[in-house]
Write an enzyme that holds these catalytic residues in place. Structure first.
Site, PDB file in Angstrom:
ATOM      1  N   LYS A   1       0.004   6.946   8.224  1.00 48.09           N
ATOM      2  CA  LYS A   1      -0.567   8.086   8.962  1.00 48.09           C
ATOM      3  C   LYS A   1      -1.280   7.537  10.183  1.00 48.09           C
ATOM      4  CE  LYS A   1      -1.937  11.431   5.396  1.00 48.09           C
ATOM      5  NZ  LYS A   1      -3.121  12.003   4.703  1.00 48.09           N
TER       6      LYS A   1
ATOM      7  N   GLU B   1       0.845  -1.208   0.000  1.00 47.18           N
ATOM      8  CA  GLU B   1       0.000   0.000   0.000  1.00 47.18           C
ATOM      9  C   GLU B   1       0.875   1.251   0.000  1.00 47.18           C
ATOM     10  OE1 GLU B   1      -2.603   1.335  -0.729  1.00 47.18           O
ATOM     11  OE2 GLU B   1      -4.318   0.896   0.534  1.00 47.18           O
TER      12      GLU B   1
ATOM     13  N   ARG C   1       0.930  12.365  -9.356  1.00 47.67           N
ATOM     14  CA  ARG C   1       1.507  11.028  -9.134  1.00 47.67           C
ATOM     15  C   ARG C   1       2.914  10.905  -9.710  1.00 47.67           C
ATOM     16  NH1 ARG C   1      -2.804   7.659  -7.555  1.00 47.67           N
ATOM     17  NH2 ARG C   1      -4.766   7.976  -8.640  1.00 47.67           N
TER      18      ARG C   1
ATOM     19  N   ASP D   1      -4.320   5.491   5.882  1.00 46.13           N
ATOM     20  CA  ASP D   1      -4.836   6.711   6.486  1.00 46.13           C
ATOM     21  C   ASP D   1      -5.838   6.299   7.584  1.00 46.13           C
ATOM     22  OD1 ASP D   1      -6.379   9.132   6.821  1.00 46.13           O
ATOM     23  OD2 ASP D   1      -5.578   9.855   4.950  1.00 46.13           O
TER      24      ASP D   1
END
Ligand code: XMP
Ligand code: MG
Length: 177
Positions: free
Chosen positions: A134, A102, A168, A106
């Site tokens: 995060k 990943e 990106r 989040d």
């Protein structure tokens, strides 16, 4: 490195290409050790993880496979939202060692919803490798096994991560100003 603008937002330099690549190389050394002789499948979650997966996979020297799935989350009438599989798993994961790749975790919603689905296919093991974690933003518990960077709860772009589809294609990672 200097600040960049993506659509209406300003982003400032956060992690350099060099820092990112060094961490990925360290992670590859670790995975080459931990998975020697296990022929793992690297299961990359599109879109955000494509560069992380490619750069890491190039440093994997043991026997290994890579495959891709695409998960999309929809916020419905409720705040909990819903995660659907936009591109599903082709590989047969039964009895295999899986490393989920990943770009960022989040709230944890995406993986929290997907993991039981993967488990139902009977893999030998499932571990999670993440570029950015995060932790402060977590709402759904997810056990992360390999983390490149712990980051604060601020929006980031670059190196596969996007703001509204853009940003990106940056070698570095930027943080919202
Ligand atoms: P959850 O909340 O499910 O989030 O753990 C995972 C997905 O949300 C996206 N995401 C971000 N994308 N900058 C981005 O470009 C961010 O700071 C960010 N935070 C979450 C991302 O698609 C990730 O897979
Ligand atoms: Mg993603």
């Amino acid at each position: 490195m200097h600040s960049i603008k993506v659509l209406d937002k300003e982003f400032e330099p956060y992690l350099s290409e060099k820092e990112i690549q060094e961490k990925i190389n360290e992670l590859a050394v670790q995975l080459n050790k931990d998975y020697a002789g296990k022929k793992p499948i690297f299961l990359s979650i599109l879109n955000g993880s494509f560069l992380f997966t490619a750069d890491l996979f190039k440093q994997i020297t043991i026997e290994a496979e890579v495959c891709f799935i695409k998960l999309a989350s929809y916020k419905g009438m409720t705040s909990s939202g819903n995660v659907i599989t936009a591109i599903g798993l082709e590989a047969n994961v039964t009895g295999r060692h899986i490393i989920i790749m990943e770009d960022i975790i989040d709230t944890g919603k995406t993986l929290h919803h997907y993991l039981p689905q993967l488990a139902s296919s009977g893999p030998a093991s499932v571990k999670i490798a993440v570029l950015l974690n995060k932790k402060e933003a977590r709402q759904f518990s997810v056990n992360v096994d390999y983390t490149c960077f712990e980051i604060p709860n601020k929006f980031v772009v670059g190196y596969g991560l996007d703001y509204d589809g853009l940003g990106r294609n940056s070698k570095d990672i930027y943080q919202l100003k």
